[in-house]
Design an enzyme around this catalytic site. Structure first.
Site, PDB file in Angstrom:
ATOM      1  N   ARG A 165       7.190   6.319 -11.653  1.00  0.00           N
ATOM      2  CA  ARG A 165       5.761   6.122 -11.383  1.00  0.00           C
ATOM      3  C   ARG A 165       5.036   7.437 -11.082  1.00  0.00           C
ATOM      4  NH1 ARG A 165       8.513   3.182  -7.368  1.00  0.00           N
ATOM      5  NH2 ARG A 165       8.668   4.197  -5.328  1.00  0.00           N
ATOM      6  N   GLN A 200      -5.894   4.410  -4.276  1.00  0.00           N
ATOM      7  CA  GLN A 200      -5.172   3.158  -4.167  1.00  0.00           C
ATOM      8  C   GLN A 200      -5.867   2.295  -3.116  1.00  0.00           C
ATOM      9  OE1 GLN A 200      -1.534   2.364  -5.716  1.00  0.00           O
ATOM     10  NE2 GLN A 200      -3.157   3.175  -7.012  1.00  0.00           N
ATOM     11  N   ASN A 228      -4.563   3.858   0.333  1.00  0.00           N
ATOM     12  CA  ASN A 228      -3.490   4.847   0.434  1.00  0.00           C
ATOM     13  C   ASN A 228      -3.691   5.969  -0.574  1.00  0.00           C
ATOM     14  OD1 ASN A 228      -2.487   2.502  -1.167  1.00  0.00           O
ATOM     15  ND2 ASN A 228      -0.584   3.637  -1.336  1.00  0.00           N
ATOM     16  N   ASP A 229      -2.815   6.209  -1.514  1.00  0.00           N
ATOM     17  CA  ASP A 229      -2.781   7.457  -2.273  1.00  0.00           C
ATOM     18  C   ASP A 229      -4.123   7.835  -2.909  1.00  0.00           C
ATOM     19  OD1 ASP A 229      -0.185   6.761  -1.758  1.00  0.00           O
ATOM     20  OD2 ASP A 229       0.532   7.012  -3.805  1.00  0.00           O
ATOM     21  N   LEU A 231      -7.010  -1.909   2.800  1.00  0.00           N
ATOM     22  CA  LEU A 231      -6.063  -0.796   2.930  1.00  0.00           C
ATOM     23  C   LEU A 231      -6.277   0.234   1.848  1.00  0.00           C
ATOM     24  CD1 LEU A 231      -2.323  -0.871   3.768  1.00  0.00           C
ATOM     25  CD2 LEU A 231      -3.018   0.180   1.596  1.00  0.00           C
ATOM     26  N   TYR A 273      -0.594   1.243  -9.932  1.00  0.00           N
ATOM     27  CA  TYR A 273      -0.073   2.253  -9.014  1.00  0.00           C
ATOM     28  C   TYR A 273      -0.652   3.638  -9.349  1.00  0.00           C
ATOM     29  CZ  TYR A 273       3.297  -0.608  -6.418  1.00  0.00           C
ATOM     30  OH  TYR A 273       3.891  -1.521  -5.579  1.00  0.00           O
ATOM     31  N   SER A 274      -0.210   4.636  -8.607  1.00  0.00           N
ATOM     32  CA  SER A 274      -0.861   5.943  -8.616  1.00  0.00           C
ATOM     33  C   SER A 274      -0.787   6.642  -9.964  1.00  0.00           C
ATOM     34  CB  SER A 274      -0.242   6.835  -7.544  1.00  0.00           C
ATOM     35  OG  SER A 274      -0.592   6.381  -6.269  1.00  0.00           O
TER      36      SER A 274
END
Length: 469
Positions: free
Chosen positions: A159, A57, A40-41, A38, A100-101
């Site tokens: 975040r 991500q 994402n960002d 997967l 995380y981002s």
């Protein structure tokens, strides 16, 4: 789990799954997608020493959200990309539930990453640390560790740091949720990237003339464009309206002026960045030739993402194409990055009555539609685009519920550009006045079929593959 163990698990997942994922006919030819797992960002989008760097991500272990890694691509021209060493793995206690981002900056010639270390506690609570990592001579990143703990007055939902330099200081915007469960954007300042001073809340629910406006604001990005300051953010919890806020979560921007001395941001109304079905968490960078580029995630969290058929092939999600941003009459205009023109093959031209138009293969293609008259177009048997003279409507069946859903734009239509790949369409309206980005899964080869009795002018280019090494 130790970093060595995480890397071994990631390598096994890539080796075991890449052949199946690469053979999927819905894999994009010129959009970026994960080898497996997967995506994402977009994170850490930056140009450094003549190369663009785009981190992302990534969960390489499964098609689900979990403890995220940071993958890493680089390119000299936005067309030919190469895989770089894995940038971050969630191996330390301060990032136990995911790296995380965040963003990337250049400090004294070194590429630096600033990201959120996410930690979830057994009782269901959570906390967050803003962390720093520095590139080494091997192109890998050495973790410096947390440089900012959870600030007082906020829940564990703090975040997505975006950092930039202004005069003698570094500045950071952070997405946050206060103790009243209202979304905010925080502004911080540092002279050395290690010690940060909170200047205050510069935007958010209940601030600057806004009423209630969401319970969490994610992925902020603040930059200057044509003399104005633009704040991009992703508010969560906005109730849907008839023609706005139709996705699970939204992505948009405010235009205003940031007072660096007072730590205040005066701004106008919120505008959505993309009106399609899949668009979230965009990030921008300033190029060496002074263009502001944006790349977004062609996905939406907590939507119908896990009903997409690519999951069966071991991968999910793509990035949008890179877009150039300008500010015109107080609104952001988005256009496909000029480099993408190099992907074009020979042009095909046609004009006449819409229903007599040729049925073109658009699996990997760019199509221009010039008209102000009503028309209807079927996109690959999966999407319908209808212009009735006032409203442009993009519709499809929801993959989870089967119900018909639509996204809309209203205005005076003159021109459309469709940027098509095997499982995505990005529709640029009136040379970037608005955009609709969506994933779709047509019977391939995907075809474009028009109907309607009005005059239409069409141009089509096939698009070559981007190269990923």
């Amino acid at each position: 789990m130790t970093e060595a163990s995480l890397l071994k698990q990631a390598l096994r997942s890539v080796v075991a799954g890449q052949v199946k994922a690469a053979a999927d006919t819905w894999r994009p030819n010129w959009h970026l997608a994960p080898p497996v797992g997967l995506l994402n960002d977009p994170n850490g989008f930056v140009q450094h020493q003549g190369r663009y760097h785009l981190f992302y991500q990534w969960n390489p272990l499964a098609c689900k959200h979990g403890a995220k890694f940071w993958g890493h691509w680089s390119s000299a021209d936005l067309l030919h990309w190469r895989h770089e060493p894995l940038a971050l793995a969630p191996a330390e206690a301060y990032e136990s539930h995911g790296c995380y981002s965040g963003s990337a900056i250049v400090d004294n010639g070194h590429l630096m990453l600033i990201y959120t270390g996410n930690v979830k506690h057994p009782d269901g609570s959570r906390t967050a640390f803003q962390c720093l990592a520095r590139e080494n001579a091997e192109g890998e990143f050495d973790k410096i560790g947390p440089v900012l703990d959870l600030p007082n007055g906020y829940t564990g939902h703090v975040r997505d740091p975006k950092v930039w330099q202004h005069h003698d200081y570094w500045y950071m915007v952070l997405g946050a949720q206060d103790l009243s469960l209202q979304g905010k954007v925080l502004l911080l300042r540092s002279s050395d990237l290690l010690t940060w001073q909170l200047l205050g809340e510069i935007a958010g629910s209940g601030l600057n003339g806004l009423g209630p406006f969401g319970y969490m604001w994610e992925c902020p990005d603040l930059f200057n464009l044509s003399g104005a300051d633009v704040l991009i953010c992703c508010p969560q919890g906005l109730p849907a309206e008839s023609d706005h806020y139709l996705n699970t979560f939204q992505s948009g921007y405010f235009v205003g002026q940031l007072d660096y001395d007072k730590g205040q941001f005066s701004h106008g109304d919120f505008h959505e960045l993309d009106l399609g079905f899949e668009f979230y968490a965009p990030q921008t960078t300033l190029t060496d030739d002074n263009r502001r580029l944006l790349i977004g995630w062609m996905g939406i969290p907590d939507g119908d993402e896990f009903y997409q058929p690519t999951v069966e092939h071991g991968w999910i999600h793509t990035m949008t194409c890179p877009r150039e941003l300008t500010l015109e009459a107080g609104k952001i205009i988005q256009r496909p990055a000029r480099e993408l023109c190099q992907l074009r093959g020979e042009v095909q031209l046609w004009q006449g009555i819409a229903q007599e138009a040729p049925v073109w293969d658009i699996t990997h293609a760019e199509v221009e539609i010039v008209t102000d008259r009503p028309f209807h177009v079927d996109i690959g048997g999966e999407l319908e685009l209808v212009w009735d003279g006032e409203w442009l409507r993009l519709s499809r069946n929801n993959r989870r519920s089967g119900e018909r859903e639509q996204r809309v734009w209203r205005g005076a239509l003159r021109h459309l550009t469709l940027m098509c790949d095997a499982s995505s369409v990005e529709i640029f309206i009136n040379d970037g006045q608005a955009v609709m980005s969506s994933r779709y899964f047509p019977v391939l080869p995907a075809q474009l079929t028009f109907s309607g009795k009005q005059l239409i002018v069409l141009r089509r280019w096939s698009l070559a593959d981007c190269v990923i090494e």
